[in-house]
Design an enzyme around this catalytic site. Structure first.
Site, PDB file in Angstrom:
ATOM      1  N   GLU A  77       0.824  -1.220   0.000  1.00  0.00           N
ATOM      2  CA  GLU A  77       0.000   0.000   0.000  1.00  0.00           C
ATOM      3  C   GLU A  77       0.857   1.268   0.000  1.00  0.00           C
ATOM      4  O   GLU A  77       0.533   2.275   0.631  1.00  0.00           O
ATOM      5  CB  GLU A  77      -0.978  -0.027   1.177  1.00  0.00           C
ATOM      6  CG  GLU A  77      -1.941  -1.205   1.108  1.00  0.00           C
ATOM      7  CD  GLU A  77      -2.907  -1.294   2.282  1.00  0.00           C
ATOM      8  OE1 GLU A  77      -2.929  -0.367   3.120  1.00  0.00           O
ATOM      9  OE2 GLU A  77      -3.639  -2.301   2.370  1.00  0.00           O
ATOM     10  N   GLU A 108      -5.547  -8.066   0.046  1.00  0.00           N
ATOM     11  CA  GLU A 108      -6.443  -7.915   1.196  1.00  0.00           C
ATOM     12  C   GLU A 108      -7.801  -7.461   0.682  1.00  0.00           C
ATOM     13  O   GLU A 108      -7.885  -6.536  -0.131  1.00  0.00           O
ATOM     14  CB  GLU A 108      -5.942  -6.868   2.193  1.00  0.00           C
ATOM     15  CG  GLU A 108      -4.656  -7.162   2.895  1.00  0.00           C
ATOM     16  CD  GLU A 108      -4.253  -6.025   3.835  1.00  0.00           C
ATOM     17  OE1 GLU A 108      -5.126  -5.227   4.242  1.00  0.00           O
ATOM     18  OE2 GLU A 108      -3.039  -5.920   4.147  1.00  0.00           O
TER      19      GLU A 108
END
Length: 373
Positions: free
Chosen positions: A202, A313
């Protein structure tokens, strides 16, 4: 510029041609830590110079379609018979993976998920940070189930928060942590079995110390740090490690993913994270899997054609819609993307109740969807 001296345009054409040949010959090329990727690490280059924000992309506003998938290989196949008394790993795509609150330390939680869904996960993910050693026992516990471990490796001390400079990207590139990194490289090489290493995920969002615009980070700083860590592992001969480059699914106003891409010679798997927050937060709305992932998939296919894709995720809240229908839609949407090899469900009760069994309806819907795919 690539080490071969080819221009980026010619290199892109070669990659596209190679992808087409792969499709025609139906050859599976992807192997964990494959040697040709290690040898090609010198200067592949991007085309342009445990907390998560879990934002999710906004495909509808961007107006971008998913784009066509390119020919890809496959993730590591399940190995071994698994544990007696537990459901088998299905071997279907998209493969099912799980991240549970106990991480690698509570394997019983993986068993509970497997029994609830009638399928053992083929990928099991947990989080480690730069203050921790290699989770050797956890890796072995995953392998004993015939699954592949996914280590999300985070360069920070989570107790200190995002505004910390000890593990700044510049310190990684400058070699300040080389002794620690080499310990990990040597330990994973000694482990010997396939490992997916999801390093500094991320990075295109600001909530981690290595994230965009945090601590003065620019995309080039991330690329340099990634290459430095990767090269230490390559020099150590850790060819069983596959490198997972995992941005957050982009929103319309996000920086382009390609700005953070280290280059094909440094990446084995590309991934996306996104969550359906529903109505749990201000300025959020219920979002389907397509709304969350389509723009990101389009960009991944453009930046890294032919490289396997994973959803690193994902999960949904119960607030604002039917989580059961969302789970069914997630599996159906990903199953329609032939280059998406797997997805990992974030089975945590954290900012919201992301767990599979937050309701009986949610659990039963995911079980049915996995069975039908």
């Amino acid at each position: 510029m690539p080490a071969t001296g080819r221009t980026p345009g010619i290199r892109r054409a070669v990659l596209v041609l190679a992808a087409a040949l792969i499709a025609c010959l139906a050859v599976v090329l992807f192997l964990p830590g494959q040697q040709d990727r290690q040898e090609g690490r010198q200067e592949s280059g991007s085309e342009d110079g445990q907390t998560s924000g879990r934002q999710g992309g906004q495909e509808g506003a961007c107006g971008n379609a998913d784009g066509g998938p390119t020919a890809v290989g496959a993730l590591p196949a399940p190995s071994g018979p698994g544990l007696a008394g537990l459901p088998a790993i299905s071997g279907k795509r998209p493969a099912f993976g799980i991240a549970t609150e106990g991480g690698f330390g509570l394997p019983g939680q993986w068993d509970e998920v497997a029994i609830a869904l009638g399928e053992s996960p083929s990928l099991i993910m947990a989080y480690s940070n730069f203050t921790e050693p290699v989770p050797w026992a956890g890796l072995e516990a995953v392998a004993a189930r015939g699954a592949t471990p996914v280590v999300t490796w985070e360069p920070w001390d989570p107790a200190t928060g995002p505004d910390q400079t000890r593990f700044a990207l510049s310190t990684i590139t400058a070699g300040h942590h080389d002794a620690y990194l080499q310990q990990w490289a040597g330990a994973l090489r000694a482990y010997g079995k396939p490992v997916l290493l999801r390093f500094a995920h991320e990075m295109n969002s600001p909530w981690y110390p290595w994230g965009a615009d945090t601590n003065g980070n620019a995309p080039a700083d991330y690329v340099d740090a990634w290459r430095h860590v990767h090269d230490l592992f390559a020099d150590a001969g850790a060819t069983n490690v596959s490198w997972v480059w995992n941005p957050e699914a982009p929103a319309c106003d996000s920086l382009p993913l390609k700005a953070f891409y280290p280059g094909d010679g440094y990446v084995d798997v590309v991934a996306l994270d996104a969550y359906n927050w529903g109505t749990t937060r201000e300025n959020e709305a219920w979002r389907s899997a397509r709304e969350l992932f389509a723009e990101g998939l389009r960009q991944l296919r453009e930046v890294a054609p032919g490289i396997p894709i994973v959803i690193g995720e994902t999960a949904s809240t119960e607030s604002g819609g039917s989580k059961a229908e969302w789970a069914e839609g997630l599996v159906a949407y990903l199953a329609a993307q032939p280059d998406v090899q797997a997805f990992i469900w974030f089975d945590y009760r954290k900012e919201s109740d992301w767990r599979i069994d937050s309701s009986d309806a949610s659990r039963d819907a995911l079980r049915s969807a996995l069975s039908a795919r």
